[in-house]
Design a protein around this motif. Structure first.
Motif, mmCIF file in Angstrom:
data_model
loop_
_atom_site.group_PDB
_atom_site.id
_atom_site.type_symbol
_atom_site.label_atom_id
_atom_site.label_comp_id
_atom_site.label_asym_id
_atom_site.label_seq_id
_atom_site.Cartn_x
_atom_site.Cartn_y
_atom_site.Cartn_z
ATOM 1 N N LYS A 1 -27.762 77.770 -41.255
ATOM 2 C CA LYS A 1 -26.400 77.553 -42.430
ATOM 3 C C LYS A 1 -26.235 76.235 -42.724
ATOM 4 O O LYS A 1 -25.621 75.699 -44.046
ATOM 5 N N VAL A 2 -27.225 75.224 -42.227
ATOM 6 C CA VAL A 2 -27.437 73.497 -42.450
ATOM 7 C C VAL A 2 -27.761 74.007 -44.697
ATOM 8 O O VAL A 2 -27.580 72.975 -44.777
ATOM 9 N N LEU A 3 -28.748 74.433 -44.951
ATOM 10 C CA LEU A 3 -28.446 74.993 -46.227
ATOM 11 C C LEU A 3 -28.029 76.407 -46.540
ATOM 12 O O LEU A 3 -29.454 77.446 -46.078
ATOM 13 N N GLN A 4 -27.675 76.382 -47.704
ATOM 14 C CA GLN A 4 -27.493 77.669 -48.091
ATOM 15 C C GLN A 4 -29.253 78.398 -49.158
ATOM 16 O O GLN A 4 -29.732 77.827 -49.528
ATOM 17 N N ILE A 5 -29.478 79.820 -48.637
ATOM 18 C CA ILE A 5 -30.533 80.089 -49.401
ATOM 19 C C ILE A 5 -30.984 79.764 -50.492
ATOM 20 O O ILE A 5 -32.506 79.778 -51.244
ATOM 21 N N ARG A 6 -30.222 79.821 -51.638
ATOM 22 C CA ARG A 6 -30.088 79.810 -53.102
ATOM 23 C C ARG A 6 -30.899 78.409 -53.341
ATOM 24 O O ARG A 6 -31.577 78.592 -54.545
ATOM 25 N N SER A 7 -30.273 77.761 -52.585
ATOM 26 C CA SER A 7 -30.652 75.827 -52.912
ATOM 27 C C SER A 7 -31.896 75.800 -52.844
ATOM 28 O O SER A 7 -32.629 75.139 -53.843
ATOM 29 N N VAL A 8 -32.175 76.457 -51.569
ATOM 30 C CA VAL A 8 -33.593 76.216 -51.548
ATOM 31 C C VAL A 8 -34.097 77.005 -52.428
ATOM 32 O O VAL A 8 -35.509 76.400 -52.563
ATOM 33 N N GLU A 9 -34.822 78.447 -52.759
ATOM 34 C CA GLU A 9 -34.867 79.042 -53.570
ATOM 35 C C GLU A 9 -35.039 77.988 -55.102
ATOM 36 O O GLU A 9 -35.972 78.058 -55.565
ATOM 37 N N PHE A 10 -33.631 77.892 -55.429
ATOM 38 C CA PHE A 10 -33.871 76.419 -56.573
ATOM 39 C C PHE A 10 -34.706 75.114 -56.739
ATOM 40 O O PHE A 10 -35.764 74.745 -57.368
ATOM 41 N N GLY A 11 -35.344 75.038 -55.282
ATOM 42 C CA GLY A 11 -35.370 73.230 -54.885
ATOM 43 C C GLY A 11 -37.005 73.700 -54.834
ATOM 44 O O GLY A 11 -38.083 73.486 -55.836
ATOM 45 N N MET A 12 -37.642 74.951 -54.899
ATOM 46 C CA MET A 12 -38.918 75.864 -54.520
ATOM 47 C C MET A 12 -39.351 75.996 -56.440
ATOM 48 O O MET A 12 -40.175 75.535 -56.540
ATOM 49 N N LYS A 13 -38.525 76.734 -57.003
ATOM 50 C CA LYS A 13 -38.862 76.799 -58.279
ATOM 51 C C LYS A 13 -39.351 75.520 -59.091
ATOM 52 O O LYS A 13 -39.621 75.756 -59.628
ATOM 53 N N TYR A 14 -38.061 75.245 -59.174
ATOM 54 C CA TYR A 14 -38.242 73.683 -59.926
ATOM 55 C C TYR A 14 -38.663 72.399 -59.246
ATOM 56 O O TYR A 14 -38.998 71.239 -59.457
ATOM 57 N N ASN A 15 -38.922 72.553 -58.119
ATOM 58 C CA ASN A 15 -39.512 71.060 -57.541
ATOM 59 C C ASN A 15 -38.740 70.156 -57.539
ATOM 60 O O ASN A 15 -39.274 69.572 -57.372
ATOM 61 N N VAL A 16 -37.890 70.682 -56.649
ATOM 62 C CA VAL A 16 -36.610 69.414 -55.862
ATOM 63 C C VAL A 16 -36.549 68.739 -54.919
ATOM 64 O O VAL A 16 -36.627 69.578 -53.971
ATOM 65 N N PRO A 17 -37.265 67.822 -54.782
ATOM 66 C CA PRO A 17 -37.173 67.326 -53.310
ATOM 67 C C PRO A 17 -35.996 66.672 -52.819
ATOM 68 O O PRO A 17 -34.706 66.804 -53.463
ATOM 69 N N ILE A 18 -35.607 67.821 -51.528
ATOM 70 C CA ILE A 18 -34.214 68.006 -50.989
ATOM 71 C C ILE A 18 -34.307 66.901 -50.309
ATOM 72 O O ILE A 18 -35.718 67.404 -48.815
#
Ligand code: ADP
Ligand code: ASP
Ligand code: MG
Length: 407
Positions: free
Chosen positions: A210-227
């Motif tokens: 649960k350290v990251l909510q899954i949707r947040s990683v989806e957004f990161g991948m789709k828009y290439n946001v460095p997290i």
């Protein structure tokens, strides 16, 4: 000058002392010449407390009102952080989800972000202000009602805002200093990863890390946001979630995840004919319930079979009711529910090119005498459903078997 989006989770803003520390860190980030938008969660325990209160008043509180209730936790912390920032000489404004233009669908308690109108955030940033955003919430496109994004949703607010603003980085501050090979609270010798690919992180998140909510990683991948995941307690360098590279593929297994938020439902004696599974899962989907593992037994007589599947524990009672109704309609047998199950998973992009991971996983569980109740796989993960009481034992055994620990 960079545009930095930060997110502070519940424990990071869990007390007034913590809020002072966080405000100071936000101010220092701006003092270095950056523009800063910070998303905050409700103070630790606050969301659970509100849920408990509602459940004491009603067995099944209405989801629309739950959203209004739960969104208040983040409003309180965002206002408090902004108040502290203004006190220490920075200029800050706190905004709710609606005020910073977050529009979602209308699925209460697990809404998805559809768009973000960044105009207001930019106006404040251009005036030299720090924007503090109440995480986890938005406003329904169709009804105008307050919605929330599901448990852990402030991560998604943060990454979605970072994507919309085209921020240079999204820093997720939490109570561990990065992503580990397994939950560091369970596996003492878990190893911190310097970086991890979006796809692996997405699997880990969907499998219960649960350290990251899954949707947040989806957004990161789709828009290439460095997290960047890091600790607001130590401020040490953390783990970067980023695009996959060749280095990462050499590692066969990069982590073990577990999820206790699982329930197994079973419907016996359904007719073994085309269309039956479609009818069952259509009905479940109509109620916005996600189904995870599915097992259908081969029928001995070619006439009747059993179907079991898993859903998250929060959806279990609702799914059970739907299944009981369906059983009547389909002339099927008994319906049962088991909430004492958990899912353990092994994840790694290198699995694509290295055979034998499943065999090793099953062997490890069998050595510990742990029975496997269901299995599911993807290209980069293998999951087993087991009895909840063996979760910690299984995670530690798998972590050792795949030699993931610190030497
Ligand atoms: P926050 O309140 O900051 O959003 P969460 O409690 O949602 O924090 O997430 C952080 C927790 O995630 C950690 O305390 C840790 O126990 C848990 N966790 C589970 N799996 C992992 C992992 N692989 N690496 C790091 N933390 C993990
Ligand atoms: N406060 C919400 C929760 O506890 C959202 C979050 O913390 O991200 O789930
Ligand atoms: Mg969280």
């Amino acid at each position: 000058m960079a545009l930095i989006v930060q997110k502070y989770g519940g424990t990071s803003v869990g007390s007034l002392e913590r809020i002072k520390i966080v405000a100071q860190h936000i101010k220092e980030t701006q003092d270095k010449g950056n523009k800063v938008v910070a998303i905050v969660s409700a103070m630790a325990g606050e969301t659970d407390k509100l849920i408990k209160m509602a459940k004491e008043l009603s067995k099944r509180p209405s989801e629309r009102e739950m959203d209004l209730l739960l969104s208040s936790g983040e409003r309180i912390s965002s206002a408090l952080v902004a108040i502290r920032l203004n006190e220490i000489g920075a200029k800050a404004v706190a905004l709710t989800g609606r005020q910073c233009g977050i529009v979602t669908d209308e699925v209460h308690t697990k809404a998805r972000i559809k768009s973000i109108d960044t105009k207001r955030i930019f106006e404040h940033l251009d005036k030299g202000e720090i924007v503090i955003v109440a995480g986890f919430q938005g406003i329904s496109e169709t009804t105008g009602d307050v919605t929330t994004l599901g448990r852990g949703g402030s991560d998604t607010t943060a990454v979605a805002i970072a994507a919309a603003l085209k921020a240079d980085v999204c820093e997720i501050y939490t109570d561990v200093d990065g992503i580990y090979t397994a939950d560091p609270r369970i596996v003492k010798n878990a190893r911190k990863l310097d970086k991890i690919s979006y796809s692996e992180m997405m699997e880990l998140a969907s499998l219960g890390a649960k350290v990251l909510q899954i949707r947040s990683v989806e957004f990161g991948m789709k828009y290439n946001v460095p997290i960047m995941v890091l600790s607001s307690f130590t401020f040490n360098p953390g783990t970067l979630v980023t695009k996959e590279d060749e280095e990462m593929e050499k590692v066969v297994v990069s982590g073990i995840a577990h999820d206790k938020n699982q329930a197994r439902l079973k419907i016996n004696d359904v007719k073994d004919e085309p269309g039956v599974a479609a009818k069952i899962f259509n009905e479940i989907a109509k109620h916005n319930i996600n189904v995870d593992m599915i097992v259908q037994n081969v029928s001995d007589d070619g006439e009747k079979t059993d179907i079991s599947f898993t859903v998250s524990r929060d959806d279990a009672d609702k799914a059970f009711e739907i299944l009981q109704q369906l059983s009547k309609e389909l002339g099927a047998g008994n319906v049962s529910i088991n909430k004492d199950v958990a899912k353990v998973s092994v994840v790694g992009v290198g699995m694509r090119s290295h055979p034998g991971v499943a065999a090793k996983m099953f062997e490890t569980l069998s050595k510990e005498n742990i029975n496997i109740r269901a299995i599911s796989t993807s290209e980069i993960k293998i999951s087993c459903l087991i009895d909840e009481k063996y979760t910690e034992l299984a995670v530690r055994a798998l972590h050792d078997a795949f030699e993931l620990g610190e030497e």
